[in-house]
Scaffold this motif. Structure first.
Motif, mmCIF file in Angstrom:
data_model
loop_
_atom_site.group_PDB
_atom_site.id
_atom_site.type_symbol
_atom_site.label_atom_id
_atom_site.label_comp_id
_atom_site.label_asym_id
_atom_site.label_seq_id
_atom_site.Cartn_x
_atom_site.Cartn_y
_atom_site.Cartn_z
ATOM 1 N N LEU A 123 0.805 -1.215 0.000
ATOM 2 C CA LEU A 123 0.000 0.000 0.000
ATOM 3 C C LEU A 123 0.845 1.275 0.000
ATOM 4 O O LEU A 123 0.523 2.250 -0.690
ATOM 5 N N TYR A 124 1.938 1.268 0.783
ATOM 6 C CA TYR A 124 2.660 2.522 1.032
ATOM 7 C C TYR A 124 4.134 2.475 0.627
ATOM 8 O O TYR A 124 4.876 3.433 0.850
ATOM 9 N N GLU A 125 4.578 1.378 0.056
ATOM 10 C CA GLU A 125 5.934 1.229 -0.489
ATOM 11 C C GLU A 125 7.030 1.425 0.550
ATOM 12 O O GLU A 125 8.120 1.919 0.248
ATOM 13 N N GLU A 126 6.758 1.077 1.754
ATOM 14 C CA GLU A 126 7.794 0.998 2.791
ATOM 15 C C GLU A 126 7.334 0.025 3.864
ATOM 16 O O GLU A 126 6.144 -0.248 4.022
ATOM 17 N N ARG A 127 8.326 -0.507 4.593
ATOM 18 C CA ARG A 127 8.014 -1.437 5.670
ATOM 19 C C ARG A 127 8.226 -0.758 7.007
ATOM 20 O O ARG A 127 8.912 0.249 7.110
ATOM 21 N N LEU A 128 7.634 -1.334 8.011
ATOM 22 C CA LEU A 128 7.688 -0.764 9.346
ATOM 23 C C LEU A 128 8.957 -1.189 10.079
ATOM 24 O O LEU A 128 9.568 -2.206 9.763
ATOM 25 N N SER A 129 9.350 -0.403 11.066
ATOM 26 C CA SER A 129 10.561 -0.696 11.839
ATOM 27 C C SER A 129 10.272 -1.728 12.923
ATOM 28 O O SER A 129 9.118 -2.056 13.226
ATOM 29 N N PHE A 130 11.338 -2.219 13.530
ATOM 30 C CA PHE A 130 11.229 -3.193 14.620
ATOM 31 C C PHE A 130 10.297 -2.700 15.713
ATOM 32 O O PHE A 130 9.363 -3.403 16.109
ATOM 33 N N PHE A 131 10.552 -1.505 16.225
ATOM 34 C CA PHE A 131 9.774 -1.034 17.368
ATOM 35 C C PHE A 131 8.324 -0.758 16.969
ATOM 36 O O PHE A 131 7.410 -0.997 17.766
ATOM 37 N N GLU A 132 8.108 -0.295 15.762
ATOM 38 C CA GLU A 132 6.736 -0.118 15.285
ATOM 39 C C GLU A 132 6.005 -1.452 15.223
ATOM 40 O O GLU A 132 4.850 -1.563 15.649
ATOM 41 N N LEU A 133 6.669 -2.479 14.708
ATOM 42 C CA LEU A 133 6.054 -3.801 14.581
ATOM 43 C C LEU A 133 5.712 -4.399 15.941
ATOM 44 O O LEU A 133 4.613 -4.927 16.148
ATOM 45 N N VAL A 134 6.657 -4.312 16.889
ATOM 46 C CA VAL A 134 6.407 -4.887 18.208
ATOM 47 C C VAL A 134 5.288 -4.124 18.923
ATOM 48 O O VAL A 134 4.442 -4.720 19.594
ATOM 49 N N THR A 135 5.279 -2.809 18.766
ATOM 50 C CA THR A 135 4.219 -2.002 19.377
ATOM 51 C C THR A 135 2.857 -2.367 18.812
ATOM 52 O O THR A 135 1.867 -2.495 19.544
ATOM 53 N N LEU A 136 2.791 -2.587 17.521
ATOM 54 C CA LEU A 136 1.531 -2.992 16.885
ATOM 55 C C LEU A 136 1.079 -4.369 17.371
ATOM 56 O O LEU A 136 -0.115 -4.609 17.587
ATOM 57 N N ILE A 137 2.038 -5.278 17.530
ATOM 58 C CA ILE A 137 1.705 -6.593 18.087
ATOM 59 C C ILE A 137 1.052 -6.421 19.459
ATOM 60 O O ILE A 137 0.025 -7.043 19.766
ATOM 61 N N ALA A 138 1.657 -5.582 20.296
ATOM 62 C CA ALA A 138 1.131 -5.371 21.642
ATOM 63 C C ALA A 138 -0.281 -4.788 21.588
ATOM 64 O O ALA A 138 -1.189 -5.271 22.282
ATOM 65 N N PHE A 139 -0.478 -3.737 20.782
ATOM 66 C CA PHE A 139 -1.804 -3.119 20.663
ATOM 67 C C PHE A 139 -2.859 -4.163 20.291
ATOM 68 O O PHE A 139 -3.927 -4.240 20.890
ATOM 69 N N LYS A 140 -2.524 -4.960 19.279
ATOM 70 C CA LYS A 140 -3.475 -5.935 18.745
ATOM 71 C C LYS A 140 -3.726 -7.061 19.751
ATOM 72 O O LYS A 140 -4.878 -7.491 19.955
ATOM 73 N N TYR A 141 -2.673 -7.540 20.371
ATOM 74 C CA TYR A 141 -2.783 -8.638 21.322
ATOM 75 C C TYR A 141 -3.619 -8.239 22.536
ATOM 76 O O TYR A 141 -4.476 -8.996 23.003
ATOM 77 N N PHE A 142 -3.370 -7.042 23.056
ATOM 78 C CA PHE A 142 -4.136 -6.575 24.210
ATOM 79 C C PHE A 142 -5.622 -6.443 23.873
ATOM 80 O O PHE A 142 -6.488 -6.745 24.695
ATOM 81 N N SER A 143 -5.906 -5.988 22.662
ATOM 82 C CA SER A 143 -7.307 -5.891 22.233
ATOM 83 C C SER A 143 -7.940 -7.272 22.121
ATOM 84 O O SER A 143 -9.064 -7.503 22.577
ATOM 85 N N LYS A 144 -7.196 -8.195 21.509
ATOM 86 C CA LYS A 144 -7.688 -9.562 21.333
ATOM 87 C C LYS A 144 -8.005 -10.209 22.678
ATOM 88 O O LYS A 144 -8.989 -10.956 22.814
ATOM 89 N N LYS A 145 -7.184 -9.917 23.683
ATOM 90 C CA LYS A 145 -7.347 -10.525 25.004
ATOM 91 C C LYS A 145 -8.288 -9.724 25.907
ATOM 92 O O LYS A 145 -8.490 -10.086 27.068
ATOM 93 N N LYS A 146 -8.824 -8.630 25.372
ATOM 94 C CA LYS A 146 -9.824 -7.825 26.079
ATOM 95 C C LYS A 146 -9.332 -7.329 27.446
ATOM 96 O O LYS A 146 -10.024 -7.462 28.474
ATOM 97 N N VAL A 147 -8.120 -6.765 27.463
ATOM 98 C CA VAL A 147 -7.632 -6.168 28.701
ATOM 99 C C VAL A 147 -8.417 -4.888 28.983
ATOM 100 O O VAL A 147 -9.010 -4.285 28.090
#
Length: 427
Positions: A123-147
């Protein structure tokens, strides 16, 4: 949104493969705004909006404050905790109710974020950085687990940190010191301005930063129309050092985390809990503080001889370590094993540890950012100094030589993470 699993094949079959991939990604990418993260969170359906957030920034003490907060909140809320870096294993970065994400869950999340990163590139012709990727994992995981609430630690700075796409319910800024100056500036005021970036509309601020920065903090909070609560470290009365006990509003609290600065960190966390969750009984707050765990921070690893592991990695952290060593062990000889990253102000750090040491050993280990061993030795002003290529050999010699003294291993959280498993085996 990420495609369902039936639409694609797992890239990684083992957790080792998955973690190796994500840790090979570019750590941080240059940026002038948070466009990448805003686009990414929107594509994910803005999972960061599904829970309350306490956003924790500052130069030192962030991790300890996060640990105190989570240790108290777990009694009343389903709580997610996001911190960095890790001491024992990668999974430490993401916890729910004080438990690390499992290898199986992390493998699933990394496979999904890999696929997401590829679609983001399309979509945007660039990839995300390490810290961006890990932060996104955390956001998504916490939502999935309904914290219900997330304790979210800032990576670097604040204003342009990947975590700063959130609208937090409360912001905390611990200390302000000269660290990451290439990214944040070389004055306390410029660093404070960057860290204050997490304080936005509707985000009150609690801070233990130096009183000299009060006018800057007050001006920023007035501009965004939020309350400011300054905690004066000089007003915190310490009752005893070991165990560390201190007064807060007439009540004595106790923390197992050693180091005089922990009284300040715990007070910050207590103040935050009292502000955001006044319904939590003080007895539960005290119990949570008393049972907080945070490895690698003034951690006593052995008593015969006494070995202390501390991840202090900048001037402020080393100063706190030196002050605590003076207070805890005024009449015992102290020997330092030091290793640090090349982007740190190692000269001042080595000067500080040399001021209380009877000897200073320097070493390095296999990590790309470690400062060259010869440079570390040259920068050490102590007359009784020695360099070791192998840190384990350095520890073995120190243990054999300084049986009645205090051995302190410090300079880097990465270094602490490297030697801690060896020390645990020897317990």
């Amino acid at each position: 949104m990420i495609a369902s699993r039936k639409d694609w094949v797992n890239m990684f079959n083992t957790i080792k493969e998955a973690v190796n991939w994500i840790e090979r990604q570019v750590k941080f990418k240059p940026k002038t705004d948070l466009t990448r993260m805003h686009l990414a969170t929107k594509l994910l359906g803005n999972p960061e909006k599904d829970y309350q957030i306490i956003h924790v920034g500052g130069t030192n003490g962030k991790g300890s404050v996060c640990s105190y907060l989570s240790s108290v909140l777990v009694k009343h809320k389903k709580v997610g905790t996001y911190t960095s870096p890790y001491i024992i294993k990668f999974n430490e970065r993401i916890k729910i109710d004080l438990e690390m994400i499992t290898d199986e869950e992390l493998l699933t999340e990394i496979n999904e974020i890999y696929e997401f990163n590829e679609r983001y590139f399309e979509l945007y012709e660039e990839r995300l950085s390490f810290f961006e990727l890990v932060t996104l994992i955390a956001f998504k995981y916490f939502s999935k687990k309904k914290v219900e609430v997330v304790v979210l630690e800032v990576g670097i700075g604040g204003l342009l940190d990947a975590t700063n796409v959130v609208q937090a319910d409360l912001a905390i800024i611990t200390t302000i010191g000269l660290d990451h100056i290439e990214q944040l500036g070389n004055t306390l005021e410029s660093i404070a301005k960057n860290k204050l970036g997490i304080v936005k509309d509707n985000t009150p601020l609690i801070t233990s930063a130096d009183k000299s920065l009060y006018p800057q903090f007050k001006a920023h909070c007035d501009a965004v129309k939020v309350p400011l609560y300054m905690i004066d470290s000089e007003e915190i009365e310490v009752v005893s050092n070991n165990p560390l006990r201190f007064y807060h509003d007439g009540t004595i609290f106790e923390t197992p985390l050693l180091g005089l600065h922990q009284a300040i960190n715990a007070t910050v966390a207590i103040t935050a809990i009292e502000y955001l969750y006044p319904e939590i009984p003080q007895s539960d707050i005290a119990d949570g503080i008393k049972h907080t765990q945070w490895p690698g921070r003034f951690e006593v690893m052995n008593n015969d001889p006494l070995i202390i592991l501390d991840g202090a990695h900048n001037e402020n952290g080393i100063t706190a370590l030196v002050d605590s060593l003076r207070a805890y062990y005024p009449n015992r000889k102290k020997h330092i094993l030091f290793c640090a990253m090349a982007d740190k102000d190692t000269k001042i750090m080595l000067k500080l540890v040399s001021s209380i040491a009877d000897s200073v050993y320097v070493t390095h280990f296999d990590y790309k950012r470690v400062l060259d061993l010869d440079q570390l030795l040259d920068q050490t002003p102590h007359t009784n100094k020695k360099a070791f290529v192998n840190p384990i050999e350095a520890i073995e010699e120190m243990v054999a030589t300084f049986k009645e003294d205090v051995i302190v291993i410090t300079g880097s959280l990465y270094f602490v993470s490297f030697v801690r498993p060896y020390l645990l085996e020897k317990k």
